[in-house]
Design an enzyme around this catalytic site. Structure first.
Site, short mmCIF file in Angstrom:
data_model
loop_
_atom_site.label_atom_id
_atom_site.label_comp_id
_atom_site.label_asym_id
_atom_site.label_seq_id
_atom_site.Cartn_x
_atom_site.Cartn_y
_atom_site.Cartn_z
N CYS A 387 0.84 -1.21 0.00
CA CYS A 387 0.00 0.00 0.00
C CYS A 387 0.87 1.25 0.00
CB CYS A 387 -0.98 -0.07 1.16
SG CYS A 387 -2.44 0.92 0.85
N HIS A 512 -3.48 -5.12 0.56
CA HIS A 512 -2.87 -5.59 1.82
C HIS A 512 -2.93 -7.12 1.85
CE1 HIS A 512 -2.28 -1.84 4.07
NE2 HIS A 512 -3.31 -1.40 3.38
N GLU A 514 -1.27 -9.19 3.37
CA GLU A 514 -1.03 -9.77 4.71
C GLU A 514 -2.35 -10.10 5.41
OE1 GLU A 514 -0.80 -6.64 3.92
OE2 GLU A 514 -1.14 -5.24 5.58
#
Ligand code: GLN
Length: 543
Positions: A387, A512, A514
């Site tokens: 990001c 994102h 993750e």
């Protein structure tokens, strides 16, 4: 035949927060899921924010984002990682959501003629909501985690709603408590738990189980004492002392028989373990034993509180496990790199097998992150940008490779003559801050021959987002002609989602990834990043 009762597990924190109630809740869900029991967690947070979107990650930890755009408490990250499931926003209840619903209903006239009260109106609304979550998700069991601790003014009405729920449905109460050790003799102290049990019972709730958090195993006499004060058999006091990894908690609780005790207490018909599910989970638990270690530098602005990057930390661990390596995270405050000369930057970053710049907002620390990215590019150290980390990768490249010296994001310099990153069209004119970013799951199309496409092994993927700014399309040509590859875009081609270096391994995404990494399904981008970092680290052993 009477209708079968609905089944709930209510997890309450007694004494103090931050002792791992979310991990206990996730572990309970995981243990029962091994029985093919359909269970999901619902979380209540007492604060009056509508959601977590406007909270400071340095105070509250990471803001977690779900597929459906909900910005929720970081415990949802733990739930999803344990359950390997995509949860939805209706499983997050906050004081803010409840009060705003009750007031808007009052304005509509839903309660004409009545004076609206915490009991029964608010407690009734809560019961309707949890029962709706139970039914809509067709669950065998709904676990309800009550945020905060017993005695907090913010959660008193919620606990009352749970007490009322237990009058009609099958509800098992689990209180998580902390057992401190005081003095040189290492005596485990039970008094705080005794007092907190009393406050819980004053609310009309008798816990069915107590989970004790402590550093070392619970001593037998401590267990007996706690059990006595909680009106429980000693077997119902479950020891959950610190372990090397949170993912070991379900297994450890099963060794104490907590799973079978819960199945029995709820009278669940699914009472045999599906060994395949259990073994699959066990095989995915990251462990460091005997593994080579590489150092990954995470350069961010919220590193003082590691929980601000909880999902990044976990995704690195999952990726390390599938790469058969162990990762040591070098948390670097990006401001440390600002104003440092090249020798100092080298001293700070030398020995990094990979460099990662995570998401973030606002000006502070930006220059330090740009220094780290430049270092990674020039030294050919594998880089992963997330990001903000993608936006800064574009800016660094524009400045130092494409010669656009004042390239910037309009978030940080609104009057730059080279706005390589600018506000998304859809964000122009948006003033309200809550829930207005580009949020949730979005599809992307990956370019032929890109790292992204090779990594995901497919050309169409979805990842979760949370941002307002984007790569400015006016610079696509200028930067790609100098070697910055556009690795993926939205399916209509309008927004750049992935950029890549072509001279060495560097990849960044506006998403994102993750947030979707789990032990049982590690995020592809992290897996690939760690594979490159592993190679780099082995060729360049730690100084
Ligand atoms: N501040 C940037 C934006 O809003 C990046 C956000 C992020 O890293 N999540 O676009």
């Amino acid at each position: 035949m009477p209708e079968e009762k609905e089944k709930y597990i209510v997890v309450l924190g007694s004494l103090l927060s931050g002792i791992g109630k979310g991990i206990v809740s996730s572990s309970i869900c995981k243990m029962l899921s091994f029985y093919d029991i359909k269970i999901l967690p619902l979380k209540f947070d007492g604060y009056l924010n509508y959601d977590c979107g406007t909270m400071n990650p340095l105070k509250h930890g990471e803001v977690f984002v779900l597929d459906d755009k909900s910005e929720v408490d970081m415990d949802f990250g733990t739930y999803e990682r344990f359950m390997n499931a995509d949860l939805n926003g209706s499983l997050s209840l906050t004081g803010g959501k409840l009060f705003s619903e009750i007031i808007s209903r009052e304005r509509k006239g839903d309660y004409l003629g009545e004076d609206i009260q915490i009991i029964p109106h608010l407690t009734g609304l809560i019961q309707n909501k949890v029962r709706a979550a139970y039914k809509e998700n067709k669950l065998d069991v709904l676990l309800i985690e009550v945020g905060g601790t017993v005695g907090d003014i913010e959660s008193g009405y919620f606990i009352e709603a749970m007490r009322e729920l237990a009058l009609k449905q099958d509800v098992v109460f689990v209180a998580v408590t902390y057992v401190p050790v005081i003095g040189v003799v290492g005596e485990q102290k039970t008094k705080p738990t005794q007092i907190s049990m009393r406050s819980l019972m004053q609310l009309g709730v008798q816990p069915d189980f107590l989970v004790t958090r402590s550093e070392k195993d619970l001593q037998e006499n401590t267990r007996k004492k706690i059990a006595l004060f909680a009106n429980l058999e000693p077997e119902r006091v479950i020891d959950n002392h610190d372990l090397e990894s949170v993912y070991l908690v379900p297994g450890a609780l099963m060794e104490k028989g907590f799973d079978t005790a819960l199945v029995k207490a709820l009278n669940l018909s699914k009472n045999t373990i599906n060994e395949a599910l259990l073994n699959r989970w066990k095989g995915c638990i990251p462990d460091e034993n005997g593994k080579q270690k590489i150092k990954i530098s995470v350069v961010g602005k919220y590193v003082k509180l590691h929980d601000s990057y909880a999902s990044v930390r976990e995704a690195l661990m999952h990726a390390a496990h599938v790469n058969g390596i162990s990762v040591e995270i070098n948390w670097l405050e990006s401001e440390e790199l600002e104003g440092a000369d090249d020798a100092k930057v080298d001293q700070i970053l030398r020995g990094s097998a990979g460099i990662l710049v995570p998401g973030g907002f606002g000006n502070r620390g930006i220059d330090g992150m740009l220094r780290a990215i430049r270092y990674a590019r020039e030294k050919r150290i594998p880089y992963l940008g997330i990001c903000l980390g993608m936006q800064l990768m574009a800016i660094e490249f524009a400045r130092n490779v494409a010669g656009l010296h004042d390239a910037h994001s309009t978030e940080f310099n609104p009057v730059t003559s080279n706005p390589v990153i600018s506000l998304m069209e859809s964000q122009k004119g948006v003033e309200s801050k809550g829930g207005t970013m580009r949020l949730g799951s979005w599809p992307a199309l990956l370019a032929e021959g890109s790292y992204a496409r090779n990594t995901y092994g497919t050309d169409r993927i979805t990842e979760r987002h949370r941002h307002r700014y984007e790569f400015n399309n006016a610079y696509r040509e200028a930067l790609s002609s100098k070697g910055l590859r556009i690795g993926g875009t939205t399916p209509d081609g309008a927004l750049v989602e992935f950029i890549e270096w072509t001279d060495s391994f560097g990849i960044a995404t506006q998403a994102h990834p993750e947030l979707k990494s789990r032990p049982e399904s590690p995020a592809p981008l992290f897996r690939e990043f760690i594979a490159h970092a592993k190679n780099h680290g082995l060729k360049n052993p730690l100084a």
